[in-house]
Design an enzyme around this catalytic site. Structure first.
Site, mmCIF file in Angstrom:
data_model
loop_
_atom_site.group_PDB
_atom_site.id
_atom_site.type_symbol
_atom_site.label_atom_id
_atom_site.label_comp_id
_atom_site.label_asym_id
_atom_site.label_seq_id
_atom_site.Cartn_x
_atom_site.Cartn_y
_atom_site.Cartn_z
ATOM 1 N N SER A 1 0.837 -1.196 0.000
ATOM 2 C CA SER A 1 0.000 0.000 0.000
ATOM 3 C C SER A 1 0.873 1.248 0.000
ATOM 4 O O SER A 1 2.001 1.227 0.519
ATOM 5 C CB SER A 1 -0.848 -0.029 1.269
ATOM 6 O OG SER A 1 -1.344 1.244 1.560
ATOM 7 N N TYR B 1 -1.977 -1.068 10.767
ATOM 8 C CA TYR B 1 -2.221 -1.689 9.451
ATOM 9 C C TYR B 1 -1.050 -1.388 8.510
ATOM 10 O O TYR B 1 -0.497 -2.277 7.868
ATOM 11 C CB TYR B 1 -3.538 -1.172 8.849
ATOM 12 C CG TYR B 1 -3.636 -1.464 7.364
ATOM 13 C CD1 TYR B 1 -3.864 -2.756 6.901
ATOM 14 C CD2 TYR B 1 -3.442 -0.447 6.408
ATOM 15 C CE1 TYR B 1 -3.917 -3.030 5.539
ATOM 16 C CE2 TYR B 1 -3.490 -0.708 5.050
ATOM 17 C CZ TYR B 1 -3.726 -2.010 4.623
ATOM 18 O OH TYR B 1 -3.764 -2.280 3.274
ATOM 19 N N LYS C 1 2.072 -3.805 6.497
ATOM 20 C CA LYS C 1 2.507 -3.822 5.094
ATOM 21 C C LYS C 1 4.015 -3.539 5.009
ATOM 22 O O LYS C 1 4.743 -4.165 4.254
ATOM 23 C CB LYS C 1 1.716 -2.778 4.286
ATOM 24 C CG LYS C 1 0.232 -3.089 4.178
ATOM 25 C CD LYS C 1 0.004 -4.371 3.401
ATOM 26 C CE LYS C 1 -1.419 -4.862 3.486
ATOM 27 N NZ LYS C 1 -1.615 -6.212 2.941
HETATM 28 P P1 NAD Z 1 -10.708 -7.499 1.265
HETATM 29 O O1 NAD Z 1 -10.922 -7.415 2.736
HETATM 30 O O2 NAD Z 1 -11.877 -7.297 0.373
HETATM 31 O O3 NAD Z 1 -10.042 -8.904 0.887
HETATM 32 C C1 NAD Z 1 -9.163 -9.583 1.757
HETATM 33 C C2 NAD Z 1 -9.659 -11.011 1.882
HETATM 34 O O4 NAD Z 1 -8.777 -11.742 2.732
HETATM 35 C C3 NAD Z 1 -11.052 -11.105 2.518
HETATM 36 O O5 NAD Z 1 -11.897 -11.857 1.666
HETATM 37 C C4 NAD Z 1 -10.816 -11.819 3.852
HETATM 38 O O6 NAD Z 1 -11.904 -12.657 4.187
HETATM 39 C C5 NAD Z 1 -9.543 -12.591 3.573
HETATM 40 N N1 NAD Z 1 -8.707 -12.860 4.751
HETATM 41 C C6 NAD Z 1 -8.240 -11.978 5.682
HETATM 42 N N2 NAD Z 1 -7.482 -12.603 6.591
HETATM 43 C C7 NAD Z 1 -7.449 -13.922 6.233
HETATM 44 C C8 NAD Z 1 -6.837 -15.072 6.784
HETATM 45 N N3 NAD Z 1 -6.110 -15.023 7.897
HETATM 46 N N4 NAD Z 1 -7.007 -16.266 6.161
HETATM 47 C C9 NAD Z 1 -7.752 -16.343 5.030
HETATM 48 N N5 NAD Z 1 -8.367 -15.293 4.457
HETATM 49 C C10 NAD Z 1 -8.220 -14.090 5.068
HETATM 50 O O7 NAD Z 1 -9.548 -6.487 0.886
HETATM 51 P P2 NAD Z 1 -9.106 -5.939 -0.545
HETATM 52 O O8 NAD Z 1 -9.585 -4.548 -0.683
HETATM 53 O O9 NAD Z 1 -9.423 -6.934 -1.601
HETATM 54 O O10 NAD Z 1 -7.540 -5.859 -0.315
HETATM 55 C C11 NAD Z 1 -6.694 -6.937 -0.676
HETATM 56 C C12 NAD Z 1 -5.294 -6.661 -0.189
HETATM 57 O O11 NAD Z 1 -4.859 -5.412 -0.690
HETATM 58 C C13 NAD Z 1 -5.158 -6.571 1.335
HETATM 59 O O12 NAD Z 1 -3.930 -7.144 1.692
HETATM 60 C C14 NAD Z 1 -5.134 -5.077 1.593
HETATM 61 O O13 NAD Z 1 -4.440 -4.753 2.757
HETATM 62 C C15 NAD Z 1 -4.393 -4.575 0.359
HETATM 63 N N6 NAD Z 1 -4.707 -3.183 0.010
HETATM 64 C C16 NAD Z 1 -6.007 -2.822 -0.215
HETATM 65 C C17 NAD Z 1 -6.305 -1.494 -0.538
HETATM 66 C C18 NAD Z 1 -7.738 -1.062 -0.774
HETATM 67 O O14 NAD Z 1 -7.989 0.141 -0.761
HETATM 68 N N7 NAD Z 1 -8.675 -1.956 -1.007
HETATM 69 C C19 NAD Z 1 -5.272 -0.552 -0.611
HETATM 70 C C20 NAD Z 1 -3.945 -0.958 -0.386
HETATM 71 C C21 NAD Z 1 -3.672 -2.292 -0.068
#
Ligand code: NAD
Ligand code: UDP
Length: 341
Positions: free
Chosen positions: A128, A154, A158
């Site tokens: 991120s 958080y 990362k």
């Molecule tokens: P999201 O919450 O929609 O998807 C993450 C998925 O991981 C969820 O379905 C959750 O159920 C699953 N999960 C979490 N912990 C788990 C575990 N221990 N075992 C199995 N499954 C688990 O999030 P997203 O928006 O799709 O983001 C995906 C990745 O991108 C994440 O790592 C997030 O930190 C990173 N990210 C997201 C954004 C954003 O704005 N969406 C920005 C920067 C980074």
């Protein structure tokens, strides 16, 4: 292109993971999907199949469970991993830091243990722009900048995830790519797949679509006294399908070093107020909003320099913020009509 096409997608029923699975299938990969549904639901698997016309191989379980994780590596000849699974709510991480360090780091450590044991060397890691630890980017953020101090637990997960991967890459054949997302928004252009927040959305665009759909009373714009042209925060919003495509490109990246890092954004900043106005213009629907106090952890303005991804991944954003708004609204209506939760 790598030969064996089984790719483990952790967190694959989440927002970005589900869109990446669609892109993987379209390019002939076989995604092996893992999720514990802590922030997603089984309905997403059905929606992915509806779009791709193919059944997904799916495992429900928690990555902190080593036995569960190892069983997937035993069953499949994986050639790479795209690691999305993590908790991602900044404010919640400030409230519950241990919960975040435990989930995000233990999951990664277990994954790396399995990758080492089964000799899987390719990993694309969801990072991120928060790792830059910047409050206000008057200039676009470049990957050459050193990472700073993230403003939340958080963000530190990362930062630490990247550091852990870089350290291991220096001592083994592991070849990680860190994709530093700016603000992924939107939905699949078919309108049949999108973000499915459990409870009130933390992110701004789903909050807008739910407000206009009548599920929320009003949007609160957090802060109007930031050091930006209209006083509201500026972010670099990027269409989720563009983000998804970058992951597939990253799988066939040729490395010149132990690891590599790329920003994923559009290079253009948009304020919260501009986003609201754009939504109203594109959909013709008024957004009921009020201004509220600043949200803890928010910074003034962030936007990306995206030239490195263009040069080395041959990737750039193809869809506009207008496309993303329209697709998100299409999805909001579709999921309400079809009672998807
Ligand atoms: P999201 O919450 O929609 O998807 C993450 C998925 O991981 C969820 O379905 C959750 O159920 C699953 N999960 C979490 N912990 C788990 C575990 N221990 N075992 C199995 N499954 C688990 O999030 P997203 O928006 O799709 O983001 C995906 C990745 O991108 C994440 O790592 C997030 O930190 C990173 N990210 C997201 C954004 C954003 O704005 N969406 C920005 C920067 C980074
Ligand atoms: N935001 C807002 N109201 C909301 C949610 C978010 O005003 O209900 C603002 C938030 O303060 C930030 C921008 O929208 O300036 C983007 O926030 P989001 O949570 O979507 O992403 P972040 O940049 O925090 O990763």
């Amino acid at each position: 292109m790598i030969e064996n096409k089984e790719i483990l997608v952790t967190g694959g029923t989440g927002f970005i993971g589900s869109h990446t699975i669609v892109e993987l299938v379209e390019l002939g990969y076989t995604p092996i999907v893992l999720d514990n549904y802590s922030n997603s639901s089984s309905s997403i698997i059905r929606q992915i199949s509806l779009i791709t016309g193919k059944k997904c191989i799916f495992y429900q379980g928690d990555m902190r469970d080593k036995v569960f994780l190892k069983s997937i590596f035993t069953k499949h000849q994986l050639s790479g991993v795209i690691h999305f699974a993590a908790f991602k709510a900044v404010a919640e991480s400030v409230e519950k830091p241990l919960h975040y360090y435990d989930n995000n780091l233990v999951a990664l450590i277990n994954l790396l243990g399995c990758m080492e044991e089964f000799r899987v060397n390719k990993i694309v890691f969801s990072s991120s722009c928060t790792v830059y630890g910047v409050e206000n980017s008057l200039e676009p953020l470049t990957e050459q900048m050193s990472v700073g101090k993230p403003n939340s637990p958080y963000g530190w997960t990362k930062w630490m995830g990247e550091q852990m991967l870089a350290d291991i890459a220096g001592k083994s054949d592991l070849r990680p790519i860190f994709l530093r997302y700016f603000n992924p928004i939107g939905a699949h252009p078919s309108g049949k797949l999108g973000e499915l927040p459990l409870g009130p959305p933390n992110n701004v665009l789903p909050y807008i679509t739910q407000t206009v759909a009548g599920l929320r009373k009003e949007l609160t714009i957090f802060g109007k006294d930031y050091d930006t042209p209209d006083g509201t925060c500026v972010r670099d919003y990027i269409h989720v399908t563009d983000v998804a495509k970058a992951h597939v490109r990253a799988l066939s990246h040729s490395f010149n070093s132990n690891f590599d890092v790329f920003n994923l954004g559009t290079g253009k900043g948009t304020s919260v107020l501009e986003l609201v106005r754009l939504f109203e213009k594109i959909t013709g629907k008024p957004v009921n909003y009020q201004f509220g106090p600043r949200r803890p952890g928010d910074v003034d303005a962030l936007f990306a320099d995206v030239s490195k991804a263009k040069k080395f991944l041959n990737w750039n954003a193809e869809r506009t913020i207008e496309d993303a708004i329209l697709d998100a609204w299409k999805w909001e209506q579709y999921r309400l009509e079809n009672e998807i939760s």
